[in-house]
Design an enzyme around this catalytic site. Structure first.
Site, PDB file in Angstrom:
ATOM      1  N   GLY A 144      -1.540  14.138   7.287  1.00 52.29           N
ATOM      2  CA  GLY A 144      -1.776  15.527   7.660  1.00 52.29           C
ATOM      3  C   GLY A 144      -2.630  15.718   8.904  1.00 52.29           C
TER       4      GLY A 144
ATOM      5  N   HIS B  54       2.131   2.787  13.521  1.00 52.50           N
ATOM      6  CA  HIS B  54       1.815   2.742  12.090  1.00 52.50           C
ATOM      7  C   HIS B  54       3.112   2.625  11.282  1.00 52.50           C
ATOM      8  CE1 HIS B  54      -0.932   3.649   8.706  1.00 52.50           C
ATOM      9  NE2 HIS B  54       0.061   4.377   8.199  1.00 52.50           N
TER      10      HIS B  54
ATOM     11  N   MET C 173       1.841   0.259   0.863  1.00 50.69           N
ATOM     12  CA  MET C 173       1.676   1.063  -0.366  1.00 50.69           C
ATOM     13  C   MET C 173       2.536   0.392  -1.423  1.00 50.69           C
ATOM     14  SD  MET C 173       1.779   4.753   1.492  1.00 50.69           S
ATOM     15  CE  MET C 173       2.390   4.036   3.013  1.00 50.69           C
TER      16      MET C 173
ATOM     17  N   HIS D 199       0.809  -0.489   6.841  1.00 47.85           N
ATOM     18  CA  HIS D 199       0.131   0.124   5.695  1.00 47.85           C
ATOM     19  C   HIS D 199       0.975  -0.141   4.464  1.00 47.85           C
ATOM     20  CE1 HIS D 199      -1.125   4.239   3.714  1.00 47.85           C
ATOM     21  NE2 HIS D 199      -1.567   3.198   3.040  1.00 47.85           N
TER      22      HIS D 199
ATOM     23  N   ASP E 159       4.672   2.461   7.499  1.00 49.85           N
ATOM     24  CA  ASP E 159       4.397   2.774   6.092  1.00 49.85           C
ATOM     25  C   ASP E 159       5.408   2.099   5.178  1.00 49.85           C
ATOM     26  OD1 ASP E 159       2.136   4.627   6.138  1.00 49.85           O
ATOM     27  OD2 ASP E 159       3.467   5.933   7.289  1.00 49.85           O
TER      28      ASP E 159
ATOM     29  N   MET F 142      -7.073   7.666   3.142  1.00 49.49           N
ATOM     30  CA  MET F 142      -5.963   8.599   2.933  1.00 49.49           C
ATOM     31  C   MET F 142      -6.506  10.026   2.879  1.00 49.49           C
ATOM     32  SD  MET F 142      -3.454   6.595   3.021  1.00 49.49           S
ATOM     33  CE  MET F 142      -2.314   7.972   2.970  1.00 49.49           C
TER      34      MET F 142
ATOM     35  N   ASP G  92      -5.394   8.865   7.613  1.00 56.03           N
ATOM     36  CA  ASP G  92      -3.947   8.848   7.434  1.00 56.03           C
ATOM     37  C   ASP G  92      -3.481   9.983   6.523  1.00 56.03           C
ATOM     38  OD1 ASP G  92      -1.323   8.164   7.340  1.00 56.03           O
ATOM     39  OD2 ASP G  92      -1.596   6.272   6.272  1.00 56.03           O
TER      40      ASP G  92
ATOM     41  N   SER H  36       2.934   7.429  13.114  1.00 58.36           N
ATOM     42  CA  SER H  36       3.636   6.816  11.984  1.00 58.36           C
ATOM     43  C   SER H  36       5.140   6.953  12.162  1.00 58.36           C
ATOM     44  CB  SER H  36       3.215   7.480  10.676  1.00 58.36           C
ATOM     45  OG  SER H  36       4.102   7.045   9.661  1.00 58.36           O
TER      46      SER H  36
ATOM     47  N   GLY I 256       4.260  14.532   5.964  1.00 53.73           N
ATOM     48  CA  GLY I 256       4.358  15.984   6.006  1.00 53.73           C
ATOM     49  C   GLY I 256       3.538  16.736   4.969  1.00 53.73           C
TER      50      GLY I 256
ATOM     51  N   MET J 201       6.544   1.469   1.402  1.00 49.96           N
ATOM     52  CA  MET J 201       6.375   2.033   0.044  1.00 49.96           C
ATOM     53  C   MET J 201       7.364   1.377  -0.907  1.00 49.96           C
ATOM     54  SD  MET J 201       6.279   6.034   1.078  1.00 49.96           S
ATOM     55  CE  MET J 201       5.277   6.649   2.425  1.00 49.96           C
TER      56      MET J 201
HETATM   57  C1  DX5 Z   1       1.638   8.723   3.678  1.00 48.48           C
HETATM   58  C2  DX5 Z   1       1.673   7.733   4.810  1.00 48.48           C
HETATM   59  C3  DX5 Z   1       1.304   8.330   6.122  1.00 48.48           C
HETATM   60  C4  DX5 Z   1       2.313   9.330   6.615  1.00 48.48           C
HETATM   61  C5  DX5 Z   1       1.613  10.281   7.527  1.00 48.48           C
HETATM   62  O1  DX5 Z   1       1.806   8.056   2.483  1.00 48.48           O
HETATM   63  O2  DX5 Z   1       0.753   6.683   4.581  1.00 48.48           O
HETATM   64  O3  DX5 Z   1       1.103   7.328   7.103  1.00 48.48           O
HETATM   65  O4  DX5 Z   1       3.384   8.748   7.293  1.00 48.48           O
HETATM   66  O5  DX5 Z   1       2.477  11.316   7.807  1.00 48.48           O
HETATM   67  P1  DX5 Z   1       1.958  12.770   8.212  1.00 48.48           P
HETATM   68  O6  DX5 Z   1       1.170  12.606   9.470  1.00 48.48           O
HETATM   69  O7  DX5 Z   1       3.233  13.526   8.376  1.00 48.48           O
HETATM   70  O8  DX5 Z   1       1.119  13.265   7.075  1.00 48.48           O
HETATM   71 ZN    ZN Z   2       0.235   5.325   6.304  1.00 55.48          ZN
END
Ligand code: DX5
Ligand code: ZN
Length: 218
Positions: free
Chosen positions: A179, A34, A69, A67, A36, A138, A177, A9, A146, A38
């Site tokens: 952690g 990936h 969001m 992705h 993200d 998720m 996706d 990501s 993080g 938002m």
């Molecule tokens: C969270 C995102 C993830 C995130 C993952 O809302 O959708 O894709 O970037 O990041 P890590 O791997 O640090 O949890």
């Molecule tokens: Zn994501």
């Protein structure tokens, strides 16, 4: 053990140095990139939008896994296609007309993805799996990189894998996706995951390329 698709990501990359980050991914064992997106409405954070994705696209040599969001993602599907998205995932929780939205993504020639929050029962997807190329499960609450991996995810993967196996001619991939790290990756694959997203675990590593290669090897 089967070999997973690895989708680092870019959210965890240094935004002041995106080009080297994308080039690192080009030269790594990563399969997808990936992205993200938002909107500060569906999730309590704003990441980046179209101009930044256009810059990523200019340098990326791997499929962009977008992705979303965001609320009302259907308004922007065509734009994301033009920005090079090969996979577009919309949130189950943001789409009152999910069936139509997935069809629209496929009509654009993209792989159709559904992302589900940790509280959404996997059974809720049963009636759209035949239109779904990827389920982005998720394993944290969406909105931030993080965060800590939610352990309950293993059971959810196994349950979804079981449901997918009952749908005829369906080859839906399960993407995890949030952690993801070297400890949980092998267990996720064993439970039935196909795609692993990893942000901070890759970009905070001393050697991101070696970290991607290690995730790929399980
Ligand atoms: C969270 C995102 C993830 C995130 C993952 O809302 O959708 O894709 O970037 O990041 P890590 O791997 O640090 O949890
Ligand atoms: Zn994501």
């Amino acid at each position: 053990m089967k070999t997973p698709i690895i989708a680092p990501s870019i959210l965890a990359a240094d935004f002041g140095n995106l080009q080297p980050a994308v080039e690192m991914l080009n030269n790594s064992a990563a399969d997808w990139i990936h992205i993200d997106v938002m909107d500060g409405v569906f999730v309590p954070n704003i990441s980046f939008g179209m101009p930044v994705i256009a810059s990523i696209q200019k340098h990326a040599q791997k499929p962009l896994d977008v992705h979303l969001m965001i609320v009302q993602p259907e308004r922007y599907l065509e734009t994301f296609k033009q920005l090079g998205a090969e996979v577009i995932s919309v949130h189950y929780e943001a789409c009152p007309h999910l069936h139509r939205t997935l069809q629209q993504i496929r009509d654009l020639g993209c792989k159709a993805g559904v992302a589900i929050n940790p509280h959404t029962p996997v059974e809720a997807l049963a009636d759209v799996l035949y239109l779904t190329d990827v389920v982005c499960m998720m394993s944290v609450n969406p909105g931030f990189g993080g965060q800590q991996f939610i352990e309950r995810t293993y059971d959810r993967v196994a349950a979804l894998r079981n449901i997918i196996s009952q749908v005829e001619k369906t080859n839906t991939l399960i993407e995890i996706d949030g952690g993801v790290n070297a400890q949980n990756a092998p267990k996720l694959i064993e439970a039935g995951a196909d795609v692993l997203v990893a942000g901070s675990f890759v970009f905070n590593a001393i050697d991101p390329k070696a970290t991607i290669a290690a995730l790929k090897q399980g």
